[in-house]
Design an enzyme around this catalytic site. Sequence first.
Site, mmCIF file in Angstrom:
data_model
loop_
_atom_site.group_PDB
_atom_site.id
_atom_site.type_symbol
_atom_site.label_atom_id
_atom_site.label_comp_id
_atom_site.label_asym_id
_atom_site.label_seq_id
_atom_site.Cartn_x
_atom_site.Cartn_y
_atom_site.Cartn_z
ATOM 1 N N LYS A 130 72.412 25.717 19.806
ATOM 2 C CA LYS A 130 73.636 25.154 20.378
ATOM 3 C C LYS A 130 74.759 25.098 19.357
ATOM 4 O O LYS A 130 75.932 25.311 19.695
ATOM 5 C CB LYS A 130 73.362 23.778 20.984
ATOM 6 C CG LYS A 130 72.594 23.882 22.290
ATOM 7 C CD LYS A 130 72.167 22.534 22.801
ATOM 8 C CE LYS A 130 71.249 22.689 24.008
ATOM 9 N NZ LYS A 130 70.550 21.442 24.314
ATOM 10 N N LYS A 138 63.824 35.815 33.214
ATOM 11 C CA LYS A 138 63.593 34.900 34.313
ATOM 12 C C LYS A 138 64.917 34.493 34.959
ATOM 13 O O LYS A 138 65.973 34.709 34.408
ATOM 14 C CB LYS A 138 62.918 33.622 33.789
ATOM 15 C CG LYS A 138 61.566 33.857 33.182
ATOM 16 C CD LYS A 138 60.884 32.543 32.841
ATOM 17 C CE LYS A 138 61.596 31.752 31.765
ATOM 18 N NZ LYS A 138 60.995 30.437 31.497
ATOM 19 N N LYS A 166 69.765 29.123 34.781
ATOM 20 C CA LYS A 166 70.824 28.242 35.243
ATOM 21 C C LYS A 166 72.203 28.820 34.956
ATOM 22 O O LYS A 166 73.138 28.620 35.706
ATOM 23 C CB LYS A 166 70.707 26.920 34.504
ATOM 24 C CG LYS A 166 70.493 25.726 35.380
ATOM 25 C CD LYS A 166 70.245 24.552 34.465
ATOM 26 C CE LYS A 166 70.138 23.254 35.201
ATOM 27 N NZ LYS A 166 69.954 22.132 34.279
#
Length: 332
Positions: free
Chosen positions: A114, A196, A199
């Site tokens: 992050k 996959k 979000k």
Amino acid sequence: MGERAIVMSGIRPTGYLHLGNYFGAMRNYVRLQETYTCFFMVADLHALTTHPDTSALKENVHRVIAENIACGIDPDKAALYCQSHVRETSELYLYLNMLAYLGELEKTTTFKEKARLQPDNVNAGLLTYPVLQTADIILHRATWVPVGKDQEQHLEMARNFVKRFNHRYGEVFPEPAAYNFGDDLVKVPSLDGTGKMSKSENQLATLYLADSDEQIRKKVMKAKTDAGPSAPNTPKPDYIENIFQLLSLVSDKEVVATYESAYNECSIRYGDMKKQLAEDMVRFIAPIREKAEQIRTDHAYLSRIMEQGAEKARASAQKTMDLVRSAMGLDY
Ligand code: TRP
């Protein structure tokens, strides 16, 4: 009455829930609520570490709560609540911060990732994210945390903070561990054959629980295929395997078997298969979307449900905090 083990998990309100969340988490939470004392939380405080703009926060929190209920979380069985409604979380977070070392926090994989993504906002909340997560979990003295692989390091840190607390102030907390679903943990591949469903990444290859019927059809029909196998019983390329995998999640067994034989006999028509998948996806997602939408727009119901969840969570938190304060000698 025997004590039920305590389960706790959280989800950040930072994006739309998708089919991967459904099959990887939600569906299993719905089973857990039958056998355990469950605390399911929307992590709005965690969201602030990466999303300081709060203009859409309320809407996102409401949407996640509504989607959880639409997927089968029963607010009368589990405590479904919002993190910031339980102020004890912040108090425990503060105490735990004194037991967390800069060195170990800086080494955390998610922190490094992050910090790299938001170099202009490497704030202390980002650094202490795993401490806040530990507070969420141990606030209810939970032992089982159903989370994906990406959260394993955070759980290991939680166990370290717990050990340190217990060692210094006395045995207050059990050590939490990841709840493993074994074979029930289904991987939901994205529609473009890479990785996959996610979000935030490759949104066109991800099916969201909020997608309209048209969006679902469009995304499915765009899934990558090829001219089909040229010899009987050839192994499937990854992107074809993925389509079969998705089909097996939402279509009848006979339907899947028919396409399997068609593939093996080289008579498969991917256009037909994708149309079938699209319709079965619509049949699966539409009722969840409609139920979530109905709940999301019923503000009176939403606030009642959130207050009910918060009350359950606070009751549990207050018991723990009494133990914490007296163990720490903060009971004057
Ligand atoms: N960090 C978790 C995630 O990104 C969300 C989370 C917050 C959580 N608090 C938690 C998960 C407590 C489990 C338990 O997915």
